[in-house]
Design an enzyme around this catalytic site. Structure first.
Site, PDB file in Angstrom:
ATOM      1  N   GLU A  29       0.832  -1.200   0.000  1.00 40.38           N
ATOM      2  CA  GLU A  29       0.000   0.000   0.000  1.00 40.38           C
ATOM      3  C   GLU A  29       0.872   1.257   0.000  1.00 40.38           C
ATOM      4  OE1 GLU A  29      -2.279  -0.680   3.511  1.00 40.38           O
ATOM      5  OE2 GLU A  29      -2.965  -2.633   2.786  1.00 40.38           O
ATOM      6  N   LEU A  58      -5.779  -1.744  -0.727  1.00 39.10           N
ATOM      7  CA  LEU A  58      -5.691  -1.870   0.721  1.00 39.10           C
ATOM      8  C   LEU A  58      -6.335  -3.200   1.103  1.00 39.10           C
ATOM      9  CD1 LEU A  58      -6.504   1.017   3.215  1.00 39.10           C
ATOM     10  CD2 LEU A  58      -6.737  -1.384   3.800  1.00 39.10           C
ATOM     11  N   ALA A  59      -5.553  -4.268   1.007  1.00 34.13           N
ATOM     12  CA  ALA A  59      -6.080  -5.611   1.256  1.00 34.13           C
ATOM     13  C   ALA A  59      -4.920  -6.531   1.588  1.00 34.13           C
ATOM     14  CB  ALA A  59      -6.837  -6.123   0.035  1.00 34.13           C
ATOM     15  N   GLU A  60      -4.626  -6.659   2.886  1.00 36.78           N
ATOM     16  CA  GLU A  60      -3.469  -7.459   3.300  1.00 36.78           C
ATOM     17  C   GLU A  60      -3.599  -8.915   2.866  1.00 36.78           C
ATOM     18  OE1 GLU A  60      -4.993  -5.252   5.247  1.00 36.78           O
ATOM     19  OE2 GLU A  60      -3.394  -3.776   5.530  1.00 36.78           O
ATOM     20  N   GLN A  82       1.558  -2.532   5.892  1.00 39.57           N
ATOM     21  CA  GLN A  82       1.840  -1.152   6.282  1.00 39.57           C
ATOM     22  C   GLN A  82       2.121  -0.998   7.773  1.00 39.57           C
ATOM     23  OE1 GLN A  82      -1.078   2.256   5.571  1.00 39.57           O
ATOM     24  NE2 GLN A  82       0.382   2.495   3.871  1.00 39.57           N
ATOM     25  N   PHE A  83       1.410  -1.724   8.608  1.00 37.77           N
ATOM     26  CA  PHE A  83       1.706  -1.835  10.039  1.00 37.77           C
ATOM     27  C   PHE A  83       1.412  -3.280  10.428  1.00 37.77           C
ATOM     28  CE2 PHE A  83       0.771   2.632   9.479  1.00 37.77           C
ATOM     29  CZ  PHE A  83       1.799   3.250  10.179  1.00 37.77           C
ATOM     30  N   PHE A  86      -1.900  -5.101  11.342  1.00 37.40           N
ATOM     31  CA  PHE A  86      -2.894  -5.475  10.338  1.00 37.40           C
ATOM     32  C   PHE A  86      -2.629  -6.872   9.784  1.00 37.40           C
ATOM     33  CE2 PHE A  86      -2.668  -0.692   9.251  1.00 37.40           C
ATOM     34  CZ  PHE A  86      -3.362  -0.371  10.401  1.00 37.40           C
ATOM     35  N   HIS A 129      -1.419  -0.270  15.616  1.00 40.00           N
ATOM     36  CA  HIS A 129      -0.228   0.013  14.828  1.00 40.00           C
ATOM     37  C   HIS A 129       1.061  -0.443  15.508  1.00 40.00           C
ATOM     38  CE1 HIS A 129      -3.151   2.498  12.799  1.00 40.00           C
ATOM     39  NE2 HIS A 129      -2.279   2.873  11.897  1.00 40.00           N
TER      40      HIS A 129
END
Length: 325
Positions: A29, A58-60, A82-83, A86, A129
């Site tokens: 992302e 945006l889809a882990e 991203q973190f 997640f 996060h």
């Protein structure tokens, strides 16, 4: 040799491997034109093109699921979550798929995926996060988990991770990204996975730590030295597999151990390390092993973060307990 922050060292490692191997792909992302939320991939899309460094939805679950598939087709994906808080959306792809691929295929296929992700407290991030979730991954056979504590290791460990034929989760503590600089070689080099580093020699107690807690341990060791206590500090660097040979060698010399992690006591890898020291070196111990960890609660909101997180004072307290047992 340049002075680099940890984030700069990570960028250099990515650049090195994108140059060395055309099958290395970097995606996630906002990692393309924006260079990622912490700018770890800044400039890489412009240098290597949108086919090698690209943004995803945006889809882990999709990011990591795609990584597994790409790895079976000759690519070496380096996706970013991203973190790391997640990661739950991607747990099936990680633990249920890529970790089992070599076994499931009878050693005919592997999953050379390196999942990069920031984590860690002390920087006042929103909920989810900062959580230290490395324990979730270390419990799954087939995965390697790397957590550097400094820029030199960050570059060498990331290059080693990308070149490894097994899946690696490479976790980057946010507080360390730009907190200090050190010399990092410009050239290509590696740091072996599964090999700990003795950051400070000592004779009275062994402090085992990883990530940002290495710096807390070193600060505690400086404080303890003023009272005549010589603490040996070990940076695990790789929390799966763990270099127990280095730990046991240290324990045989110091006869006392304090294990340190930022994660909650029930959630990290401290319990595993302590149990293995007991099995391998119990006759060398002159005091019970003590653990420094966060409380067994959900990660605290930012107003209470500094109280909740372990620090060097907690380490010195536990060291004094084992010294005076």
């Amino acid at each position: 040799m340049a002075q680099m922050t940890m984030i700069q060292a990570i960028t250099e490692a990515l650049r090195t491997e994108l140059k060395n191997d055309e099958n290395v792909l970097v995606f996630g992302e906002d990692v393309g034109q924006n260079g990622g939320v912490f700018r770890a991939t800044e400039g890489l899309q412009q240098e290597f093109g949108e086919d090698r460094v690209f943004d995803t939805p945006l889809a882990e679950s999709g990011i990591i699921g795609m990584s597994t598939g790409l790895s079976t087709q000759g690519f070496r994906p380096v996706p970013e979550i991203q973190f790391f808080g997640f990661v739950y959306e991607a747990m099936d792809a990680i633990n249920g798929q890529m970790a089992r691929l070599r076994y499931r295929s009878g050693n005919t296929e592997n999953a050379p995926v390196t999942i990069r992700s920031p984590f860690g407290g002390g920087v006042h991030t929103p909920e989810l996060h900062a959580d230290s979730l490395e324990g979730l991954i270390t419990q799954q056979p087939g995965m390697k988990v790397v957590i550097p504590s400094n820029p030199y290791d960050a570059k060498g460990l990331l290059i080693s991770s990308i070149r490894d034929n097994d899946p690696v989760v490479y976790l980057e503590h946010m507080k360390l990204y730009r907190s200090f600089r050190e010399e990092v070689p410009d050239e290509d080099y590696t740091v072996d996975l599964g090999k700990a580093n003795v950051k400070r020699e000592g004779t009275d107690v062994t402090i085992v730590a990883y990530g940002a807690m290495v710096h807390a341990a070193l600060k505690a060791a400086d404080e303890l030295e003023q009272d005549g206590v010589q603490a040996e500090v070990i940076d695990l660097r790789t929390v799966m597999p763990i270099d127990f040979d280095t730990i046991v060698e240290s324990v045989q010399k110091t006869n006392r151990v304090v294990m340190v992690q930022e994660a909650q006591r029930q959630a990290g890898i401290a319990s595993y390390v302590v149990s293995q020291i007991q099995e391998r070196a119990i006759l060398h111990l002159e005091a019970p092993i003590k653990t420094v960890a966060a409380p067994d609660t959900v990660y605290a909101f930012t107003q209470a973060e500094e109280v909740w997180l372990p620090n060097y004072k907690d380490i010195t307290e536990k060291v004094n307990e084992v010294i005076h047992f």
